[in-house]
Design a protein around this motif. Sequence first.
Motif, PDB file in Angstrom:
ATOM      1  N   ILE A   7       3.638 -38.288  -9.808  1.00  0.00           N
ATOM      2  CA  ILE A   7       3.443 -37.159  -8.905  1.00  0.00           C
ATOM      3  C   ILE A   7       4.164 -35.914  -9.419  1.00  0.00           C
ATOM      4  O   ILE A   7       3.613 -34.817  -9.423  1.00  0.00           O
ATOM      5  CB  ILE A   7       3.917 -37.512  -7.481  1.00  0.00           C
ATOM      6  N   LEU A   8       5.402 -36.093  -9.873  1.00  0.00           N
ATOM      7  CA  LEU A   8       6.198 -34.940 -10.290  1.00  0.00           C
ATOM      8  C   LEU A   8       5.869 -34.455 -11.701  1.00  0.00           C
ATOM      9  O   LEU A   8       5.756 -33.253 -11.938  1.00  0.00           O
ATOM     10  CB  LEU A   8       7.688 -35.277 -10.190  1.00  0.00           C
ATOM     11  N   PHE A  25      -2.628 -32.901 -23.629  1.00  0.00           N
ATOM     12  CA  PHE A  25      -3.711 -32.262 -22.900  1.00  0.00           C
ATOM     13  C   PHE A  25      -3.375 -32.153 -21.417  1.00  0.00           C
ATOM     14  O   PHE A  25      -3.645 -31.136 -20.779  1.00  0.00           O
ATOM     15  CB  PHE A  25      -5.018 -33.041 -23.104  1.00  0.00           C
ATOM     16  N   CYS A  26      -2.762 -33.190 -20.887  1.00  0.00           N
ATOM     17  CA  CYS A  26      -2.373 -33.188 -19.471  1.00  0.00           C
ATOM     18  C   CYS A  26      -1.298 -32.136 -19.212  1.00  0.00           C
ATOM     19  O   CYS A  26      -1.310 -31.479 -18.172  1.00  0.00           O
ATOM     20  CB  CYS A  26      -1.887 -34.573 -19.063  1.00  0.00           C
ATOM     21  N   LEU A  27      -0.374 -31.966 -20.137  1.00  0.00           N
ATOM     22  CA  LEU A  27       0.661 -30.942 -20.005  1.00  0.00           C
ATOM     23  C   LEU A  27       0.042 -29.556 -19.951  1.00  0.00           C
ATOM     24  O   LEU A  27       0.400 -28.728 -19.099  1.00  0.00           O
ATOM     25  CB  LEU A  27       1.658 -31.030 -21.164  1.00  0.00           C
ATOM     26  N   ILE A  28      -0.905 -29.302 -20.821  1.00  0.00           N
ATOM     27  CA  ILE A  28      -1.602 -28.009 -20.809  1.00  0.00           C
ATOM     28  C   ILE A  28      -2.356 -27.834 -19.500  1.00  0.00           C
ATOM     29  O   ILE A  28      -2.361 -26.756 -18.906  1.00  0.00           O
ATOM     30  CB  ILE A  28      -2.553 -27.907 -22.028  1.00  0.00           C
ATOM     31  N   GLY A  35      -5.288 -27.364 -12.321  1.00  0.00           N
ATOM     32  CA  GLY A  35      -5.240 -28.609 -13.070  1.00  0.00           C
ATOM     33  C   GLY A  35      -4.168 -29.588 -12.635  1.00  0.00           C
ATOM     34  O   GLY A  35      -4.229 -30.765 -12.970  1.00  0.00           O
ATOM     35  N   TYR A  36      -3.177 -29.132 -11.884  1.00  0.00           N
ATOM     36  CA  TYR A  36      -2.075 -30.020 -11.512  1.00  0.00           C
ATOM     37  C   TYR A  36      -2.519 -31.199 -10.641  1.00  0.00           C
ATOM     38  O   TYR A  36      -2.178 -32.336 -10.943  1.00  0.00           O
ATOM     39  CB  TYR A  36      -0.952 -29.228 -10.839  1.00  0.00           C
ATOM     40  N   PRO A  37      -3.299 -30.975  -9.578  1.00  0.00           N
ATOM     41  CA  PRO A  37      -3.752 -32.131  -8.781  1.00  0.00           C
ATOM     42  C   PRO A  37      -4.637 -33.083  -9.583  1.00  0.00           C
ATOM     43  O   PRO A  37      -4.571 -34.305  -9.423  1.00  0.00           O
ATOM     44  CB  PRO A  37      -4.541 -31.497  -7.631  1.00  0.00           C
ATOM     45  N   TRP A  42      -5.183 -38.228 -12.807  1.00  0.00           N
ATOM     46  CA  TRP A  42      -5.321 -38.783 -14.147  1.00  0.00           C
ATOM     47  C   TRP A  42      -4.157 -39.724 -14.453  1.00  0.00           C
ATOM     48  O   TRP A  42      -4.339 -40.807 -14.999  1.00  0.00           O
ATOM     49  CB  TRP A  42      -5.362 -37.638 -15.134  1.00  0.00           C
ATOM     50  N   ALA A  43      -2.951 -39.325 -14.083  1.00  0.00           N
ATOM     51  CA  ALA A  43      -1.779 -40.171 -14.308  1.00  0.00           C
ATOM     52  C   ALA A  43      -1.855 -41.457 -13.496  1.00  0.00           C
ATOM     53  O   ALA A  43      -1.522 -42.541 -13.995  1.00  0.00           O
ATOM     54  CB  ALA A  43      -0.508 -39.406 -13.967  1.00  0.00           C
ATOM     55  N   PHE A  44      -2.317 -41.368 -12.244  1.00  0.00           N
ATOM     56  CA  PHE A  44      -2.479 -42.571 -11.425  1.00  0.00           C
ATOM     57  C   PHE A  44      -3.544 -43.490 -12.014  1.00  0.00           C
ATOM     58  O   PHE A  44      -3.398 -44.713 -12.010  1.00  0.00           O
ATOM     59  CB  PHE A  44      -2.832 -42.214  -9.985  1.00  0.00           C
TER      60      PHE A  44
END
Length: 72
Positions: A7-8, A25-28, A35-37, A42-44
Amino acid sequence: MMIVLAILLPFLVLFILGKPFQGIFCLIFCLTGFGYPVSICWAFYALSKHYTDKKIAEAARINGVEERKMIK
């Protein structure tokens, strides 16, 4: 712990799971407001897939099945 991290800092989860290009890519993607939500989802997803793969590998090990035979 990994759920809180997803989440964080969702990009960090991807790095921990051994997916460096997806992590970059996720950091960008995280740097944009939109893109954050999506990055959290994507992380989940990556975390869920990782835990599922571990469970399948453990079940195969217990049953004495080689992973190559399971994939085919």
